[in-house]
Enzyme design. Structure first.
Site, PDB file in Angstrom:
ATOM      1  CG  HIS A 112      -1.984  -1.099   1.130  1.00  9.39           C
ATOM      2  ND1 HIS A 112      -2.822  -1.408   2.164  1.00  9.39           N
ATOM      3  CD2 HIS A 112      -2.292  -1.964   0.140  1.00  9.39           C
ATOM      4  CE1 HIS A 112      -3.604  -2.424   1.823  1.00  9.39           C
ATOM      5  NE2 HIS A 112      -3.296  -2.787   0.600  1.00  9.39           N
ATOM      6  CB  CYS A 162       9.484  11.943 -14.975  1.00 10.66           C
ATOM      7  SG  CYS A 162      10.271  12.290 -13.387  1.00 10.66           S
TER       8      CYS A 162
HETATM    9 ZN   LIG Z   1       9.466  14.328 -12.692  1.00 12.74          ZN
END
Ligand SMILES: [Zn+2]
Length: 252
Positions: free
Chosen positions: A119, A130
């Protein structure tokens, strides 16, 4: 009880591949307060008000504030003898995994290394653009809503926890399922075994004929498949079970 503990200990000593599956019960004696118990500013809120992708897109600042508050709570507590006993068992074994449903970072702080946090981990963050991961050393990135430290990215960072309505990381789930399917011993500590898909782990181990050892204060969804059900608090029973173990791989 003594006899059951001894038999369970023998099963652990003979095992080659061990998976430990844990939930909130193992951290109970550490006294991790829920944010509501801690009181104060957040008292009147429910987790559902913050721990969702919708809340984060609407009110990222408040959500971050709430998570910083919860990180402070998590830092104030210490791992308990249950966490330490699990970490010491790993020290002595080569094929070992902890799969936890807890986000409190206490297994890692106790010294466990091969930990899958199904979790997430409240101390970690990642970039929504990203994917860059910020670990505990960078837990408090600057800014009310921290921005990705990777140059030129500019993505928004979010806490690395699984929110309501989100799926568990499929890689984490695959790795823990795979490990459980090959394990010959599964230790279940402090989890009701009702929250799927994570609760599948002991059942997969059982299908491989693993010895399933359960430590819980009350019978759970896993007790029906447990070879040994050791009733009691995790911080007390876990060390009792593991301390006298011979630890060595596959020892007879
Ligand atoms: Zn990033």
């Amino acid at each position: 009880m003594e006899d059951k503990i001894k038999k369970a200990r023998d099963a652990i000593a003979k095992a080659y591949k061990i998976i430990v599956f844990t939930g909130a019960g193992i951290s109970k004696e550490s006294g991790v307060p829920t944010f509501r118990e801690a009181g104060g500013l957040w008292e009147e809120f429910k987790a559902e008000d913050f721990a969702t992708p919708e809340a984060f897109s609407r009110r990222p600042k408040e959500v971050w504030e709430w998570y910083r508050f919860r990180r402070d709570l998590a830092r104030k507590v210490e791992p308990n003898p249950g966490h330490y006993a699990v970490a010491r068992l790993e020290d002595a074994r080569s094929d070992f995994m902890v799969a936890t449903q807890n986000i409190d970072n206490l297994h890692t702080r106790a010294g466990s290394r091969n930990v899958i946090e199904l979790h997430g981990n409240i101390m970690h963050s990642y970039c929504m653009k990203c994917g860059l991961l910020a670990d505990e050393s960078e837990a408090e990135l600057p800014g009310e809503v921290p921005v990705c430290p990777r140059e030129g990215c500019g993505g928004v960072m979010r806490p690395k926890v699984v929110w309501f309505g989100e799926q568990l990381d499929p890689d984490d789930l695959d790795r823990s399922y795979m490990f459980a399917s090959e394990a010959d011993c599964c230790l279940v500590i402090g989890t009701s075994g009702f929250v799927y898909p994570a609760a599948q782990i002991p059942f997969l181990a059982k299908r491989n004929d693993a010895c399933v050892i359960e430590i819980n204060p009350e019978p759970s969804g896993i007790t029906q498949i447990a070879d040994y059900f050791l009733q009691g608090p995790a911080a007390q029973i876990t060390p009792q079970l593991l301390e006298e173990n011979k630890y060595a791989d596959g020892a007879d």
